[in-house]
Design a protein around this motif. Structure first.
Motif, PDB file in Angstrom:
ATOM      1  N   UNK A  77       0.891  -1.273   0.034  1.00  0.00           N
ATOM      2  CA  UNK A  77       0.142   0.035  -0.132  1.00  0.00           C
ATOM      3  C   UNK A  77       0.936   1.228   0.019  1.00  0.00           C
ATOM      4  N   UNK A  78       2.130   1.093   0.599  1.00  0.00           N
ATOM      5  CA  UNK A  78       2.924   2.306   0.645  1.00  0.00           C
ATOM      6  C   UNK A  78       3.636   2.466  -0.674  1.00  0.00           C
ATOM      7  N   UNK A  79       3.904   1.607  -1.149  1.00  0.00           N
ATOM      8  CA  UNK A  79       4.434   1.420  -2.615  1.00  0.00           C
ATOM      9  C   UNK A  79       3.545   2.249  -3.819  1.00  0.00           C
ATOM     10  N   UNK A  80       2.184   1.557  -3.588  1.00  0.00           N
ATOM     11  CA  UNK A  80       1.437   1.935  -4.399  1.00  0.00           C
ATOM     12  C   UNK A  80       0.881   3.637  -4.432  1.00  0.00           C
ATOM     13  N   UNK A  81       0.989   3.743  -3.116  1.00  0.00           N
ATOM     14  CA  UNK A  81       0.508   5.573  -2.803  1.00  0.00           C
ATOM     15  C   UNK A  81       1.548   6.324  -3.301  1.00  0.00           C
ATOM     16  N   UNK A  82       2.895   5.776  -3.303  1.00  0.00           N
ATOM     17  CA  UNK A  82       3.800   6.912  -3.575  1.00  0.00           C
ATOM     18  C   UNK A  82       3.935   6.822  -4.977  1.00  0.00           C
ATOM     19  N   UNK A  83       3.887   5.777  -5.762  1.00  0.00           N
ATOM     20  CA  UNK A  83       3.652   5.542  -7.221  1.00  0.00           C
ATOM     21  C   UNK A  83       2.480   6.304  -7.692  1.00  0.00           C
ATOM     22  N   UNK A  84       1.402   6.472  -7.060  1.00  0.00           N
ATOM     23  CA  UNK A  84       0.128   7.425  -7.521  1.00  0.00           C
ATOM     24  C   UNK A  84       0.924   8.675  -7.290  1.00  0.00           C
ATOM     25  N   UNK A  85       1.277   9.271  -6.243  1.00  0.00           N
ATOM     26  CA  UNK A  85       1.578  10.536  -6.239  1.00  0.00           C
ATOM     27  C   UNK A  85       2.833  11.100  -7.151  1.00  0.00           C
ATOM     28  N   UNK A  86       3.640  10.093  -7.601  1.00  0.00           N
ATOM     29  CA  UNK A  86       4.617  10.279  -8.313  1.00  0.00           C
ATOM     30  C   UNK A  86       3.893  10.682  -9.900  1.00  0.00           C
ATOM     31  N   UNK A  87       3.040   9.772 -10.297  1.00  0.00           N
ATOM     32  CA  UNK A  87       2.309  10.132 -11.307  1.00  0.00           C
ATOM     33  C   UNK A  87       1.484  11.431 -11.528  1.00  0.00           C
ATOM     34  N   UNK A  90       3.849  14.024 -12.344  1.00  0.00           N
ATOM     35  CA  UNK A  90       4.334  13.799 -13.898  1.00  0.00           C
ATOM     36  C   UNK A  90       5.590  13.314 -13.887  1.00  0.00           C
ATOM     37  N   UNK A  91       5.966  12.348 -12.834  1.00  0.00           N
ATOM     38  CA  UNK A  91       7.376  11.533 -12.834  1.00  0.00           C
ATOM     39  C   UNK A  91       7.043  10.135 -13.592  1.00  0.00           C
ATOM     40  N   UNK A 104       5.634   3.690 -15.603  1.00  0.00           N
ATOM     41  CA  UNK A 104       7.049   3.761 -16.316  1.00  0.00           C
ATOM     42  C   UNK A 104       7.617   5.290 -15.839  1.00  0.00           C
ATOM     43  N   UNK A 105       8.827   5.077 -15.405  1.00  0.00           N
ATOM     44  CA  UNK A 105       9.666   6.455 -15.051  1.00  0.00           C
ATOM     45  C   UNK A 105       9.815   7.191 -16.304  1.00  0.00           C
ATOM     46  N   UNK A 106       9.252   8.566 -16.208  1.00  0.00           N
ATOM     47  CA  UNK A 106       9.516   9.237 -17.381  1.00  0.00           C
ATOM     48  C   UNK A 106      10.345  10.560 -17.265  1.00  0.00           C
ATOM     49  N   UNK A 107      10.449  10.966 -15.820  1.00  0.00           N
ATOM     50  CA  UNK A 107      10.821  12.191 -15.311  1.00  0.00           C
ATOM     51  C   UNK A 107      12.039  12.867 -16.127  1.00  0.00           C
ATOM     52  N   UNK A 119       2.886  10.061 -24.967  1.00  0.00           N
ATOM     53  CA  UNK A 119       2.590  10.124 -23.244  1.00  0.00           C
ATOM     54  C   UNK A 119       2.077  11.095 -22.950  1.00  0.00           C
ATOM     55  N   UNK A 120       0.833  11.114 -22.356  1.00  0.00           N
ATOM     56  CA  UNK A 120       0.352  12.548 -21.955  1.00  0.00           C
ATOM     57  C   UNK A 120       0.962  13.094 -20.489  1.00  0.00           C
ATOM     58  N   UNK A 121       0.834  14.065 -20.617  1.00  0.00           N
ATOM     59  CA  UNK A 121       1.667  15.001 -19.405  1.00  0.00           C
ATOM     60  C   UNK A 121       0.610  15.772 -18.575  1.00  0.00           C
ATOM     61  N   UNK A 122       0.567  15.957 -17.328  1.00  0.00           N
ATOM     62  CA  UNK A 122      -0.226  16.665 -16.596  1.00  0.00           C
ATOM     63  C   UNK A 122      -0.464  18.098 -17.259  1.00  0.00           C
ATOM     64  N   UNK A 123       0.411  18.671 -17.536  1.00  0.00           N
ATOM     65  CA  UNK A 123       0.160  20.120 -18.213  1.00  0.00           C
ATOM     66  C   UNK A 123      -0.453  20.087 -19.573  1.00  0.00           C
ATOM     67  N   UNK A 124      -0.385  18.864 -20.292  1.00  0.00           N
ATOM     68  CA  UNK A 124      -0.844  18.818 -21.899  1.00  0.00           C
ATOM     69  C   UNK A 124      -2.349  18.491 -21.931  1.00  0.00           C
ATOM     70  N   UNK A 125      -2.866  17.987 -20.738  1.00  0.00           N
ATOM     71  CA  UNK A 125      -4.303  17.547 -20.862  1.00  0.00           C
ATOM     72  C   UNK A 125      -5.361  18.975 -20.590  1.00  0.00           C
TER      73      UNK A 125
END
Length: 125
Positions: A77-87, A90-91, A104-107, A119-125
């Motif tokens: 659950x910790x891993x999932x939470x941090x992955x969601x936050x990184x998504x 925009x990382x 996938x790591x794209x930062x 690859x959609x990015x936060x600022x492009x949507x």
């Protein structure tokens, strides 16, 4: 009786110190950076993903198992939470439904290249 060390006739006084190059501060390696106990879980996990999963798809379970082999226990659950936050930051890119989610790591890529690759990015949507 303390006698100072004798210098050879060819070696002028203080030349040993002059010959030593100043110690340059080197950039810490990945292992040194990730092993730093001052890093937060988020910082350590981001470095871990950057170097262990560069530009490949992975699941939360993949990260948990690999991370635990190196650093010790971490809850899924910790891993999932941090992955969601990184998504959200925009990382990471994300695909799949909730039960088959992959990241996938794209930062390190510029936003323009992410857009070019579809690859959609936060600022492009």
């Amino acid at each position: 009786m303390n006698n100072p060390p004798q210098q050879s006739p060819q070696e002028p006084q203080g030349s040993r110190q002059e010959q030593q190059a100043p110690t340059a501060r080197k950039t810490p390696s990945f292992q040194e950076r990730v092993g730093d106990t001052k890093l937060t879980i988020n910082e350590r996990l981001e470095l871990f993903l950057k170097y262990e999963y560069p530009r490949i798809w992975f699941s939360s379970q993949d990260v948990q198992k690999h991370y635990e082999k190196i650093y010790g226990p971490i809850k899924l659950s910790t891993v999932s939470t941090y992955l969601s936050r990184m998504f959200g930051k925009g990382l990471l890119e994300r695909r799949g439904n909730r039960t088959q989610r992959e990241y996938m790591y794209i930062s390190d890529e510029p936003v323009e290249l992410q857009a070019y690759q579809g690859i959609p990015h936060q600022n492009m949507i």
